[in-house]
Design a protein around this motif. Sequence first.
Motif, PDB file in Angstrom:
ATOM      1  N   GLY A  44       0.615  -1.168   0.128  1.00  0.00           N
ATOM      2  CA  GLY A  44      -0.010   0.087  -0.049  1.00  0.00           C
ATOM      3  C   GLY A  44       0.761   1.240  -0.047  1.00  0.00           C
ATOM      4  O   GLY A  44       0.459   2.332  -0.125  1.00  0.00           O
ATOM      5  N   HIS A  45       2.016   1.243   0.155  1.00  0.00           N
ATOM      6  CA  HIS A  45       2.802   2.402   0.312  1.00  0.00           C
ATOM      7  C   HIS A  45       4.199   2.187  -0.229  1.00  0.00           C
ATOM      8  O   HIS A  45       5.311   1.892   0.403  1.00  0.00           O
ATOM      9  N   PRO A  46       4.173   2.067  -1.544  1.00  0.00           N
ATOM     10  CA  PRO A  46       5.657   1.838  -2.228  1.00  0.00           C
ATOM     11  C   PRO A  46       6.290   2.824  -2.052  1.00  0.00           C
ATOM     12  O   PRO A  46       6.138   3.906  -2.015  1.00  0.00           O
ATOM     13  N   GLY A  47       7.677   2.444  -1.547  1.00  0.00           N
ATOM     14  CA  GLY A  47       8.773   3.723  -1.655  1.00  0.00           C
ATOM     15  C   GLY A  47       9.056   3.996  -0.208  1.00  0.00           C
ATOM     16  O   GLY A  47       9.723   4.867   0.406  1.00  0.00           O
ATOM     17  N   TRP A  48       8.027   3.604   0.850  1.00  0.00           N
ATOM     18  CA  TRP A  48       8.309   4.236   2.102  1.00  0.00           C
ATOM     19  C   TRP A  48       9.384   3.524   2.926  1.00  0.00           C
ATOM     20  O   TRP A  48       9.726   2.427   2.386  1.00  0.00           O
ATOM     21  N   SER A  49       9.826   4.299   3.673  1.00  0.00           N
ATOM     22  CA  SER A  49      11.133   3.939   4.469  1.00  0.00           C
ATOM     23  C   SER A  49      10.576   2.518   5.471  1.00  0.00           C
ATOM     24  O   SER A  49       9.440   2.612   5.937  1.00  0.00           O
ATOM     25  N   ALA A  50      11.667   1.920   5.967  1.00  0.00           N
ATOM     26  CA  ALA A  50      11.333   1.076   6.953  1.00  0.00           C
ATOM     27  C   ALA A  50      10.740   1.715   8.254  1.00  0.00           C
ATOM     28  O   ALA A  50       9.980   1.068   8.858  1.00  0.00           O
ATOM     29  N   HIS A  51      11.299   2.731   8.441  1.00  0.00           N
ATOM     30  CA  HIS A  51      10.676   3.360   9.746  1.00  0.00           C
ATOM     31  C   HIS A  51       9.436   3.845   9.438  1.00  0.00           C
ATOM     32  O   HIS A  51       8.276   3.875  10.603  1.00  0.00           O
ATOM     33  N   ALA A  54       7.220   0.641   9.811  1.00  0.00           N
ATOM     34  CA  ALA A  54       7.261   0.292  11.105  1.00  0.00           C
ATOM     35  C   ALA A  54       5.960   0.824  11.877  1.00  0.00           C
ATOM     36  O   ALA A  54       5.162   0.205  12.536  1.00  0.00           O
ATOM     37  N   GLY A  55       5.899   2.100  11.682  1.00  0.00           N
ATOM     38  CA  GLY A  55       4.932   3.192  12.235  1.00  0.00           C
ATOM     39  C   GLY A  55       3.387   2.664  11.785  1.00  0.00           C
ATOM     40  O   GLY A  55       2.497   2.628  12.476  1.00  0.00           O
ATOM     41  N   GLU A  56       3.524   2.425  10.401  1.00  0.00           N
ATOM     42  CA  GLU A  56       2.017   1.827   9.655  1.00  0.00           C
ATOM     43  C   GLU A  56       1.889   0.476  10.410  1.00  0.00           C
ATOM     44  O   GLU A  56       0.508   0.373  10.614  1.00  0.00           O
ATOM     45  N   THR A  57       2.662  -0.394  10.775  1.00  0.00           N
ATOM     46  CA  THR A  57       2.211  -1.654  11.344  1.00  0.00           C
ATOM     47  C   THR A  57       2.472  -1.617  12.739  1.00  0.00           C
ATOM     48  O   THR A  57       2.079  -2.735  13.307  1.00  0.00           O
ATOM     49  N   PHE A  58       2.249  -0.359  13.664  1.00  0.00           N
ATOM     50  CA  PHE A  58       2.416  -0.494  14.894  1.00  0.00           C
ATOM     51  C   PHE A  58       3.644  -1.170  15.689  1.00  0.00           C
ATOM     52  O   PHE A  58       3.613  -1.945  16.584  1.00  0.00           O
ATOM     53  N   GLU A  88      14.054   0.470   0.176  1.00  0.00           N
ATOM     54  CA  GLU A  88      12.847   0.193  -0.056  1.00  0.00           C
ATOM     55  C   GLU A  88      12.528  -1.308  -0.073  1.00  0.00           C
ATOM     56  O   GLU A  88      13.064  -2.078  -0.459  1.00  0.00           O
ATOM     57  N   HIS A  89      11.116  -1.507   0.268  1.00  0.00           N
ATOM     58  CA  HIS A  89      10.578  -3.042   0.554  1.00  0.00           C
ATOM     59  C   HIS A  89       9.661  -3.479  -0.682  1.00  0.00           C
ATOM     60  O   HIS A  89       8.744  -2.456  -1.018  1.00  0.00           O
ATOM     61  N   THR A  90       9.471  -4.413  -1.279  1.00  0.00           N
ATOM     62  CA  THR A  90       8.867  -4.743  -2.663  1.00  0.00           C
ATOM     63  C   THR A  90       8.520  -6.067  -2.206  1.00  0.00           C
ATOM     64  O   THR A  90       8.874  -6.780  -2.075  1.00  0.00           O
ATOM     65  N   LEU A  91       6.993  -6.167  -2.494  1.00  0.00           N
ATOM     66  CA  LEU A  91       6.418  -7.656  -2.641  1.00  0.00           C
ATOM     67  C   LEU A  91       7.128  -8.229  -3.872  1.00  0.00           C
ATOM     68  O   LEU A  91       7.235  -7.919  -5.164  1.00  0.00           O
TER      69      LEU A  91
END
Length: 142
Positions: A44-51, A54-58, A88-91
Motif C-alpha cells: 500500500g505504500h511503495p517507496g516508504w522507508s522501513a521506519h 514500522a509506524g504503519e504496522t505499529f 525500499e521494500h517490494t513484494l
Amino acid sequence: MNSLQQLGRAVKAAQYRHHLAAERALGAIGTTLPQWDALRAIAGHPGWSAHALAGETFMSDQAFGALANRLIAQGLIVRSPGRGRRVEHTLTDAGGAMLEAGNVVIDTVLQRSFGGMSEAERRTLSGLLDRVGVGDGTTTAP
C-alpha cells in the motif's frame, strides 16, 4: 473497577478476540497477522522507508526489521536501495499471492467481527475509536 477501567478492558478484550481469530485463520494459510500486516503496508505504500512502515504496522523499527528479514527469507519481499539511505521494500510474486490470500482471510474475520452491526453502527464505532487517545501525546497511529 470503575467504568473507565471497564471500558478500557472491553476495548482490549475485543481487540484480543479479533486478533486471536485473525491469527488462527491466517495460520491456516501459512502466515501471521504481523506478516500479513507488513505485506499490506508494503503493497500500500511503495517507496516508504522501513521506519514509516514500522509506524504503519505499529511496530518498533527493530521489530519491523526483524519481521522484514523473515519475509525476505520466505521469499515474500525484497529490499532494494532507495533515495538517499532509504531502503525500499517490494513484494515478490509470492508475497503478492500471500497478501491476496490473507486479504480474503482477513475480510472473513472482519465480517464475523463486525457483520452483525449496521453500516451506521460501524461508522459510529469507527468515529468513536478514532477519538480514543487523541491529544494525549501517546498516539502513534500513522
